[in-house]
Write an enzyme that holds these catalytic residues in place. Structure first.
Site, mmCIF file in Angstrom:
data_model
loop_
_atom_site.group_PDB
_atom_site.id
_atom_site.type_symbol
_atom_site.label_atom_id
_atom_site.label_comp_id
_atom_site.label_asym_id
_atom_site.label_seq_id
_atom_site.Cartn_x
_atom_site.Cartn_y
_atom_site.Cartn_z
ATOM 1 N N CYS A 63 4.265 36.976 -66.202
ATOM 2 C CA CYS A 63 5.405 36.706 -65.312
ATOM 3 C C CYS A 63 5.422 37.654 -64.119
ATOM 4 C CB CYS A 63 6.709 36.811 -66.084
ATOM 5 S SG CYS A 63 6.821 35.530 -67.332
ATOM 6 N N ASN A 86 11.462 28.641 -66.765
ATOM 7 C CA ASN A 86 10.609 29.795 -66.484
ATOM 8 C C ASN A 86 9.201 29.287 -66.148
ATOM 9 O OD1 ASN A 86 9.071 32.104 -66.512
ATOM 10 N ND2 ASN A 86 9.864 32.882 -68.450
ATOM 11 N N HIS A 92 12.708 37.420 -61.193
ATOM 12 C CA HIS A 92 11.971 36.484 -62.047
ATOM 13 C C HIS A 92 12.978 35.649 -62.837
ATOM 14 C CE1 HIS A 92 9.251 34.761 -64.841
ATOM 15 N NE2 HIS A 92 9.674 35.483 -65.871
HETATM 16 O O1 UT7 Z 1 9.341 35.518 -68.745
HETATM 17 C C1 UT7 Z 1 8.710 36.296 -69.694
HETATM 18 C C2 UT7 Z 1 9.645 37.187 -70.369
HETATM 19 N N1 UT7 Z 1 10.461 36.456 -71.298
HETATM 20 C C3 UT7 Z 1 11.754 36.680 -71.337
HETATM 21 O O2 UT7 Z 1 12.266 37.434 -70.563
HETATM 22 C C4 UT7 Z 1 12.547 35.999 -72.425
HETATM 23 C C5 UT7 Z 1 13.564 36.936 -72.991
HETATM 24 N N2 UT7 Z 1 14.300 36.389 -74.119
HETATM 25 C C6 UT7 Z 1 15.236 35.405 -73.966
HETATM 26 O O3 UT7 Z 1 15.412 34.890 -72.891
HETATM 27 C C7 UT7 Z 1 16.057 35.021 -75.166
HETATM 28 O O4 UT7 Z 1 15.856 35.961 -76.186
HETATM 29 C C8 UT7 Z 1 15.747 33.583 -75.707
HETATM 30 C C9 UT7 Z 1 16.283 32.559 -74.755
HETATM 31 C C10 UT7 Z 1 14.255 33.415 -75.910
HETATM 32 C C11 UT7 Z 1 16.451 33.386 -77.048
HETATM 33 O O5 UT7 Z 1 17.853 33.614 -76.912
HETATM 34 P P1 UT7 Z 1 18.625 34.572 -77.934
HETATM 35 O O6 UT7 Z 1 20.040 34.531 -77.570
HETATM 36 O O7 UT7 Z 1 17.932 35.911 -77.906
HETATM 37 O O8 UT7 Z 1 18.413 33.832 -79.294
HETATM 38 P P2 UT7 Z 1 17.702 34.367 -80.613
HETATM 39 O O9 UT7 Z 1 16.219 34.415 -80.422
HETATM 40 O O10 UT7 Z 1 18.390 35.619 -81.049
HETATM 41 O O11 UT7 Z 1 18.048 33.191 -81.604
HETATM 42 C C12 UT7 Z 1 19.376 32.914 -81.971
HETATM 43 C C13 UT7 Z 1 19.350 31.670 -82.829
HETATM 44 C C14 UT7 Z 1 18.302 31.724 -83.946
HETATM 45 O O12 UT7 Z 1 18.861 31.154 -85.084
HETATM 46 P P3 UT7 Z 1 19.412 32.078 -86.274
HETATM 47 O O13 UT7 Z 1 18.236 32.892 -86.712
HETATM 48 O O14 UT7 Z 1 20.497 32.927 -85.658
HETATM 49 O O15 UT7 Z 1 19.883 31.091 -87.269
HETATM 50 C C15 UT7 Z 1 17.201 30.833 -83.422
HETATM 51 O O16 UT7 Z 1 16.455 30.246 -84.457
HETATM 52 O O17 UT7 Z 1 19.034 30.513 -82.051
HETATM 53 C C16 UT7 Z 1 17.977 29.784 -82.682
HETATM 54 N N3 UT7 Z 1 17.190 29.109 -81.646
HETATM 55 C C17 UT7 Z 1 17.495 27.883 -81.179
HETATM 56 N N4 UT7 Z 1 18.489 27.040 -81.487
HETATM 57 C C18 UT7 Z 1 18.534 25.870 -80.802
HETATM 58 C C19 UT7 Z 1 16.082 29.567 -81.008
HETATM 59 N N5 UT7 Z 1 15.663 28.625 -80.119
HETATM 60 C C20 UT7 Z 1 16.513 27.586 -80.211
HETATM 61 C C21 UT7 Z 1 16.605 26.345 -79.552
HETATM 62 N N6 UT7 Z 1 17.630 25.521 -79.873
HETATM 63 N N7 UT7 Z 1 15.726 25.980 -78.610
#
Ligand code: UT7
Length: 329
Positions: free
Chosen positions: A113, A284, A254
Protein backbone atom coordinates in the site's frame (compact mmCIF):
# COMPACT_ATOMS: atom_id res chain seq x y z
CA UNK A 1 19.50 20.85 -9.04
CA UNK A 2 15.77 20.88 -9.65
CA UNK A 3 12.84 19.88 -7.58
CA UNK A 4 10.32 17.47 -9.08
CA UNK A 5 6.73 18.57 -9.60
CA UNK A 6 3.55 16.79 -10.68
CA UNK A 7 2.50 17.97 -14.14
CA UNK A 8 -0.31 15.52 -14.94
CA UNK A 9 -2.36 12.90 -13.16
CA UNK A 10 -4.96 10.33 -14.23
CA UNK A 11 -6.53 7.06 -13.16
CA UNK A 12 -8.34 4.12 -14.63
CA UNK A 13 -10.73 1.63 -13.01
CA UNK A 14 -12.37 -1.45 -14.55
CA UNK A 15 -15.98 -1.10 -15.67
CA UNK A 16 -17.47 -3.75 -13.40
CA UNK A 17 -18.96 -2.28 -10.21
CA UNK A 18 -19.36 -4.72 -7.32
CA UNK A 19 -21.55 -3.41 -4.50
CA UNK A 20 -21.73 -4.61 -0.91
CA UNK A 21 -25.14 -6.04 -1.78
CA UNK A 22 -23.51 -8.13 -4.53
CA UNK A 23 -21.09 -9.53 -1.95
CA UNK A 24 -23.93 -10.31 0.49
CA UNK A 25 -25.10 -12.87 -2.07
CA UNK A 26 -21.82 -14.84 -2.10
CA UNK A 27 -20.39 -14.34 1.39
CA UNK A 28 -21.56 -14.36 5.00
CA UNK A 29 -21.38 -10.56 5.22
CA UNK A 30 -23.67 -7.52 5.13
CA UNK A 31 -23.70 -4.07 3.60
CA UNK A 32 -24.12 -2.73 7.13
CA UNK A 33 -20.97 -4.50 8.43
CA UNK A 34 -18.83 -3.43 5.48
CA UNK A 35 -20.03 0.18 5.52
CA UNK A 36 -19.74 0.75 9.25
CA UNK A 37 -16.42 -1.12 9.73
CA UNK A 38 -14.65 0.14 6.59
CA UNK A 39 -16.60 2.94 4.85
CA UNK A 40 -16.74 0.92 1.60
CA UNK A 41 -19.95 0.83 -0.48
CA UNK A 42 -18.64 -0.56 -3.75
CA UNK A 43 -15.45 -1.44 -5.62
CA UNK A 44 -14.35 -2.24 -9.18
CA UNK A 45 -13.35 -5.75 -10.23
CA UNK A 46 -11.35 -6.41 -13.40
CA UNK A 47 -12.87 -8.48 -16.18
CA UNK A 48 -11.44 -11.90 -16.95
CA UNK A 49 -8.22 -11.41 -18.90
CA UNK A 50 -7.79 -7.78 -17.84
CA UNK A 51 -4.38 -7.31 -16.22
CA UNK A 52 -2.50 -4.88 -14.00
CA UNK A 53 -0.51 -3.61 -17.00
CA UNK A 54 -3.80 -3.02 -18.90
CA UNK A 55 -5.09 -0.77 -16.10
CA UNK A 56 -1.70 0.94 -15.77
CA UNK A 57 -1.44 1.53 -19.52
CA UNK A 58 -4.98 2.95 -19.68
CA UNK A 59 -4.24 5.40 -16.84
CA UNK A 60 -0.97 6.34 -18.56
CA UNK A 61 -2.67 7.00 -21.93
CA UNK A 62 -5.14 9.35 -20.23
CA UNK A 63 -2.27 11.11 -18.49
CA UNK A 64 -0.29 11.61 -21.72
CA UNK A 65 -3.37 13.06 -23.45
CA UNK A 66 -3.94 15.41 -20.52
CA UNK A 67 -0.30 16.61 -20.61
CA UNK A 68 -0.34 16.78 -24.41
CA UNK A 69 2.85 14.83 -24.92
CA UNK A 70 3.74 11.69 -26.85
CA UNK A 71 4.66 8.40 -25.16
CA UNK A 72 8.14 8.61 -26.69
CA UNK A 73 8.74 11.77 -24.60
CA UNK A 74 8.70 9.67 -21.39
CA UNK A 75 12.19 8.91 -20.02
CA UNK A 76 11.41 6.45 -17.25
CA UNK A 77 8.46 4.38 -15.95
CA UNK A 78 8.20 3.28 -12.33
CA UNK A 79 5.34 0.92 -11.50
CA UNK A 80 4.41 0.30 -7.88
CA UNK A 81 2.54 -2.99 -7.65
CA UNK A 82 2.27 -6.21 -5.67
CA UNK A 83 0.14 -7.84 -8.37
CA UNK A 84 2.36 -7.74 -11.48
CA UNK A 85 1.07 -9.50 -14.60
CA UNK A 86 3.83 -12.03 -13.90
CA UNK A 87 7.05 -12.25 -11.86
CA UNK A 88 9.03 -11.09 -14.87
CA UNK A 89 9.29 -9.24 -17.13
CA UNK A 90 8.38 -6.26 -15.02
CA UNK A 91 5.01 -4.54 -15.39
CA UNK A 92 6.98 -1.40 -16.32
CA UNK A 93 8.30 -3.18 -19.42
CA UNK A 94 4.79 -4.34 -20.34
CA UNK A 95 3.42 -0.80 -19.92
CA UNK A 96 6.31 0.63 -21.93
CA UNK A 97 5.35 -1.66 -24.82
CA UNK A 98 1.59 -1.07 -24.48
CA UNK A 99 1.80 2.72 -24.55
CA UNK A 100 4.71 2.83 -27.02
CA UNK A 101 7.13 4.69 -24.76
CA UNK A 102 10.01 3.56 -26.95
CA UNK A 103 12.72 5.67 -25.30
CA UNK A 104 11.80 4.89 -21.69
CA UNK A 105 13.42 2.43 -19.30
CA UNK A 106 11.61 1.31 -16.19
CA UNK A 107 11.19 -1.01 -13.26
CA UNK A 108 8.67 -2.27 -10.71
CA UNK A 109 8.73 -1.42 -7.05
CA UNK A 110 7.12 -3.56 -4.35
CA UNK A 111 5.92 -1.53 -1.39
CA UNK A 112 2.33 -2.83 -1.04
CA UNK A 113 0.00 0.00 0.00
CA UNK A 114 3.01 2.31 0.39
CA UNK A 115 4.30 1.39 -3.07
CA UNK A 116 3.14 4.53 -4.84
CA UNK A 117 4.59 6.86 -2.21
CA UNK A 118 7.89 4.96 -2.28
CA UNK A 119 7.87 5.15 -6.11
CA UNK A 120 7.07 8.86 -6.10
CA UNK A 121 9.93 9.60 -3.71
CA UNK A 122 12.32 7.38 -5.72
CA UNK A 123 11.34 8.88 -9.06
CA UNK A 124 11.58 12.42 -7.69
CA UNK A 125 15.31 11.80 -7.16
CA UNK A 126 15.85 11.08 -10.88
CA UNK A 127 14.31 14.47 -11.65
CA UNK A 128 16.00 16.20 -8.73
CA UNK A 129 19.44 15.05 -9.90
CA UNK A 130 18.76 16.14 -13.47
CA UNK A 131 19.12 12.55 -14.77
CA UNK A 132 15.60 12.44 -16.28
CA UNK A 133 13.01 15.08 -17.14
CA UNK A 134 9.80 13.09 -17.59
CA UNK A 135 9.18 10.22 -15.21
CA UNK A 136 5.89 8.33 -15.27
CA UNK A 137 5.00 7.01 -11.81
CA UNK A 138 2.21 4.44 -11.67
CA UNK A 139 0.43 2.75 -8.76
CA UNK A 140 -1.51 -0.24 -10.06
CA UNK A 141 -2.98 -3.31 -8.43
CA UNK A 142 -5.36 -6.00 -9.50
CA UNK A 143 -6.11 -7.20 -6.00
CA UNK A 144 -8.77 -9.65 -7.17
CA UNK A 145 -5.95 -11.77 -8.61
CA UNK A 146 -4.72 -12.54 -5.07
CA UNK A 147 -7.94 -12.46 -3.02
CA UNK A 148 -9.74 -15.54 -1.74
CA UNK A 149 -13.37 -15.14 -2.87
CA UNK A 150 -14.40 -17.31 0.10
CA UNK A 151 -12.64 -15.19 2.75
CA UNK A 152 -14.96 -12.47 4.04
CA UNK A 153 -12.09 -11.02 6.11
CA UNK A 154 -10.29 -9.83 2.98
CA UNK A 155 -12.52 -10.19 -0.10
CA UNK A 156 -14.78 -7.25 0.81
CA UNK A 157 -11.89 -4.85 1.45
CA UNK A 158 -10.12 -4.46 -1.88
CA UNK A 159 -10.67 -3.31 -5.46
CA UNK A 160 -8.77 -3.15 -8.77
CA UNK A 161 -7.41 0.14 -10.18
CA UNK A 162 -4.45 2.11 -11.50
CA UNK A 163 -3.38 5.72 -11.07
CA UNK A 164 -0.50 7.62 -12.65
CA UNK A 165 1.32 10.90 -12.29
CA UNK A 166 4.01 12.56 -14.39
CA UNK A 167 7.02 14.13 -12.67
CA UNK A 168 8.98 16.92 -14.33
CA UNK A 169 11.51 19.51 -13.11
CA UNK A 170 10.19 22.64 -11.41
CA UNK A 171 10.64 26.07 -12.93
CA UNK A 172 12.32 28.92 -11.07
CA UNK A 173 10.25 29.90 -8.03
CA UNK A 174 8.26 26.64 -7.94
CA UNK A 175 8.50 24.19 -5.03
CA UNK A 176 7.02 20.89 -6.22
CA UNK A 177 7.95 17.99 -3.94
CA UNK A 178 9.25 19.47 -0.70
CA UNK A 179 10.03 16.52 1.56
CA UNK A 180 9.26 12.88 2.25
CA UNK A 181 9.61 10.33 5.02
CA UNK A 182 9.87 6.62 4.14
CA UNK A 183 9.83 3.89 6.77
CA UNK A 184 9.51 0.16 7.16
CA UNK A 185 9.26 -2.23 10.08
CA UNK A 186 9.84 -5.80 8.93
CA UNK A 187 8.66 -7.20 12.24
CA UNK A 188 5.09 -6.59 11.03
CA UNK A 189 5.45 -8.79 7.96
CA UNK A 190 3.42 -11.70 9.29
CA UNK A 191 0.29 -9.60 9.87
CA UNK A 192 -0.35 -8.95 6.17
CA UNK A 193 1.17 -11.11 3.46
CA UNK A 194 0.75 -13.55 0.61
CA UNK A 195 2.90 -16.48 1.72
CA UNK A 196 2.82 -18.70 -1.38
CA UNK A 197 4.33 -18.52 -4.84
CA UNK A 198 7.72 -17.02 -3.94
CA UNK A 199 11.08 -18.65 -3.22
CA UNK A 200 9.99 -19.58 0.32
CA UNK A 201 6.97 -21.56 -0.82
CA UNK A 202 7.18 -22.01 -4.60
CA UNK A 203 3.80 -22.65 -6.22
CA UNK A 204 2.74 -26.27 -5.80
CA UNK A 205 -0.46 -28.26 -5.39
CA UNK A 206 0.07 -27.92 -1.65
CA UNK A 207 0.42 -24.12 -1.65
CA UNK A 208 -2.76 -23.89 -3.69
CA UNK A 209 -4.59 -26.37 -1.46
CA UNK A 210 -3.59 -24.31 1.60
CA UNK A 211 -4.72 -21.04 -0.04
CA UNK A 212 -1.19 -19.63 0.31
CA UNK A 213 -1.49 -17.68 -2.95
CA UNK A 214 -4.12 -15.42 -1.36
CA UNK A 215 -3.85 -12.34 0.87
CA UNK A 216 -3.76 -13.17 4.59
CA UNK A 217 -4.39 -10.36 7.05
CA UNK A 218 -4.74 -9.96 10.80
CA UNK A 219 -6.97 -6.92 10.35
CA UNK A 220 -7.13 -5.92 13.98
CA UNK A 221 -3.34 -5.86 14.40
CA UNK A 222 -2.81 -3.99 11.12
CA UNK A 223 -5.47 -1.45 12.11
CA UNK A 224 -3.68 -0.56 15.32
CA UNK A 225 -0.28 -0.16 13.66
CA UNK A 226 -1.79 1.74 10.71
CA UNK A 227 -3.30 4.50 12.85
CA UNK A 228 -0.10 4.82 14.88
CA UNK A 229 2.23 4.63 11.86
CA UNK A 230 0.31 7.14 9.76
CA UNK A 231 -0.04 9.54 12.65
CA UNK A 232 3.74 9.39 13.21
CA UNK A 233 4.84 9.95 9.59
CA UNK A 234 2.43 12.84 9.18
CA UNK A 235 3.23 14.68 12.41
CA UNK A 236 6.98 14.12 11.88
CA UNK A 237 7.01 15.59 8.37
CA UNK A 238 4.96 18.62 9.42
CA UNK A 239 7.19 19.23 12.42
CA UNK A 240 10.47 19.05 10.56
CA UNK A 241 9.18 21.44 7.87
CA UNK A 242 7.73 23.84 10.46
CA UNK A 243 4.27 23.48 8.95
CA UNK A 244 1.00 23.48 10.88
CA UNK A 245 -1.77 21.09 9.85
CA UNK A 246 -3.93 24.18 9.25
CA UNK A 247 -1.46 25.25 6.51
CA UNK A 248 -2.40 22.17 4.46
CA UNK A 249 -4.92 22.62 1.66
CA UNK A 250 -5.46 18.89 1.25
CA UNK A 251 -4.56 15.64 3.00
CA UNK A 252 -4.54 12.56 0.76
CA UNK A 253 -4.27 9.43 2.93
CA UNK A 254 -4.10 5.80 1.83
CA UNK A 255 -7.65 4.42 1.63
CA UNK A 256 -7.71 1.22 3.70
CA UNK A 257 -10.42 2.03 6.21
CA UNK A 258 -12.48 5.18 6.80
CA UNK A 259 -11.92 4.75 10.55
CA UNK A 260 -8.13 4.84 10.06
CA UNK A 261 -8.43 7.94 7.86
CA UNK A 262 -10.67 9.71 10.38
CA UNK A 263 -8.48 8.78 13.35
CA UNK A 264 -5.34 10.13 11.65
CA UNK A 265 -7.11 13.30 10.47
CA UNK A 266 -8.40 13.86 13.99
CA UNK A 267 -4.93 13.44 15.49
CA UNK A 268 -3.66 16.05 13.03
CA UNK A 269 -6.58 18.33 13.88
CA UNK A 270 -7.62 18.54 10.23
CA UNK A 271 -11.03 19.76 9.16
CA UNK A 272 -12.89 16.93 7.31
CA UNK A 273 -13.24 19.17 4.22
CA UNK A 274 -9.45 18.94 3.76
CA UNK A 275 -9.34 15.14 3.80
CA UNK A 276 -9.66 13.09 0.60
CA UNK A 277 -11.92 10.06 0.99
CA UNK A 278 -12.81 7.80 -1.92
CA UNK A 279 -12.76 4.42 -0.22
CA UNK A 280 -16.56 4.46 -0.52
CA UNK A 281 -16.37 4.09 -4.32
CA UNK A 282 -13.21 2.09 -4.93
CA UNK A 283 -12.36 0.28 -1.64
CA UNK A 284 -8.67 -0.34 -0.94
CA UNK A 285 -6.85 -0.37 -4.30
CA UNK A 286 -3.42 -0.82 -2.63
CA UNK A 287 -0.81 1.10 -4.71
CA UNK A 288 -3.49 3.00 -6.62
CA UNK A 289 -5.24 4.81 -3.75
CA UNK A 290 -2.91 7.82 -3.62
CA UNK A 291 -2.67 8.61 -7.35
CA UNK A 292 -6.46 8.20 -7.60
CA UNK A 293 -6.84 10.61 -4.68
CA UNK A 294 -4.62 13.19 -6.39
CA UNK A 295 -6.22 12.71 -9.83
CA UNK A 296 -9.78 12.94 -8.49
CA UNK A 297 -8.96 16.05 -6.48
CA UNK A 298 -7.48 17.66 -9.60
CA UNK A 299 -10.50 16.62 -11.69
CA UNK A 300 -12.94 18.01 -9.09
CA UNK A 301 -10.96 21.28 -8.81
CA UNK A 302 -10.09 20.67 -5.20
CA UNK A 303 -6.46 21.58 -5.98
CA UNK A 304 -5.28 25.11 -6.72
CA UNK A 305 -1.90 26.50 -7.69
CA UNK A 306 0.25 26.96 -4.59
CA UNK A 307 -1.73 24.52 -2.44
CA UNK A 308 0.24 22.56 0.12
CA UNK A 309 -0.66 18.85 -0.04
CA UNK A 310 0.27 15.99 2.29
CA UNK A 311 0.22 12.32 1.25
CA UNK A 312 0.39 9.54 3.83
CA UNK A 313 0.35 5.79 3.69
CA UNK A 314 0.67 2.57 5.64
CA UNK A 315 0.74 -1.01 4.42
CA UNK A 316 2.16 -4.51 4.41
CA UNK A 317 5.76 -4.82 5.48
CA UNK A 318 4.98 -2.86 7.59
CA UNK A 319 5.70 0.06 5.30
CA UNK A 320 4.74 3.68 5.82
CA UNK A 321 5.50 7.11 4.49
CA UNK A 322 4.47 10.70 4.00
CA UNK A 323 5.24 13.18 1.25
CA UNK A 324 4.69 16.92 1.17
CA UNK A 325 4.34 18.85 -2.07
CA UNK A 326 3.09 22.11 -3.47
CA UNK A 327 0.62 21.89 -6.36
CA UNK A 328 1.92 23.91 -9.29
CA UNK A 329 -0.79 23.60 -11.98
O1 UT7 B 1 -4.07 -1.32 3.22
C1 UT7 B 1 -3.23 -2.21 3.86
C2 UT7 B 1 -3.34 -2.10 5.31
N1 UT7 B 1 -4.56 -2.68 5.78
C3 UT7 B 1 -5.29 -2.04 6.67
O2 UT7 B 1 -4.97 -0.95 7.04
C4 UT7 B 1 -6.49 -2.76 7.24
C5 UT7 B 1 -6.59 -2.50 8.71
N2 UT7 B 1 -7.67 -3.24 9.35
C6 UT7 B 1 -8.98 -2.93 9.16
O3 UT7 B 1 -9.30 -2.08 8.37
C7 UT7 B 1 -10.01 -3.65 10.00
O4 UT7 B 1 -9.36 -4.35 11.02
C8 UT7 B 1 -10.91 -4.63 9.18
C9 UT7 B 1 -11.86 -3.85 8.32
C10 UT7 B 1 -10.05 -5.56 8.34
C11 UT7 B 1 -11.74 -5.48 10.14
O5 UT7 B 1 -12.51 -4.63 11.00
P1 UT7 B 1 -12.51 -4.87 12.59
O6 UT7 B 1 -13.44 -3.90 13.16
O7 UT7 B 1 -11.07 -4.82 13.05
O8 UT7 B 1 -13.11 -6.31 12.70
P2 UT7 B 1 -12.45 -7.61 13.33
O9 UT7 B 1 -11.38 -8.14 12.44
O10 UT7 B 1 -12.09 -7.32 14.75
O11 UT7 B 1 -13.69 -8.59 13.28
C12 UT7 B 1 -14.85 -8.34 14.04
C13 UT7 B 1 -15.86 -9.40 13.67
C14 UT7 B 1 -15.28 -10.82 13.70
O12 UT7 B 1 -16.25 -11.66 14.24
P3 UT7 B 1 -16.15 -12.15 15.76
O13 UT7 B 1 -14.84 -12.87 15.86
O14 UT7 B 1 -16.18 -10.90 16.59
O15 UT7 B 1 -17.34 -13.03 15.90
C15 UT7 B 1 -15.09 -11.14 12.24
O16 UT7 B 1 -15.17 -12.52 11.98
O17 UT7 B 1 -16.35 -9.21 12.34
C16 UT7 B 1 -16.25 -10.43 11.61
N3 UT7 B 1 -16.04 -10.12 10.19
C17 UT7 B 1 -17.05 -9.91 9.33
N4 UT7 B 1 -18.38 -9.92 9.50
C18 UT7 B 1 -19.14 -9.63 8.41
C19 UT7 B 1 -14.85 -9.99 9.54
N5 UT7 B 1 -15.10 -9.69 8.23
C20 UT7 B 1 -16.44 -9.64 8.08
C21 UT7 B 1 -17.29 -9.37 6.99
N6 UT7 B 1 -18.62 -9.37 7.20
N7 UT7 B 1 -16.80 -9.10 5.77
Amino acid sequence: MYNAKITATAYHVPEKVVTNQDLEKILDTSDEWIRTRTGIRERRFAARGETTSDLAAAASQKLLEQRGIAARDVDCIVVATITPDMFFPSTACLVQEKIGAKRAWGFDLSGACSGFLYALATASQFVHSGAYRKVLVIGADLMTSILNPKDRNTYVLFGDAAGAILLEPTRRGEQGIIDFILRCDGSGGRFLCMPGGGSLHPASHETVRKNMHFVHQDGRAVFKYAVQGMAEVTTDILKRNHIRASDLALFVPHQANIRIIDAVAERLGLHPSKVVRNIEDFANTTAATLPIGIAESHERRRLHKGDLVLLATFGAGFTSGSLLFRWTL
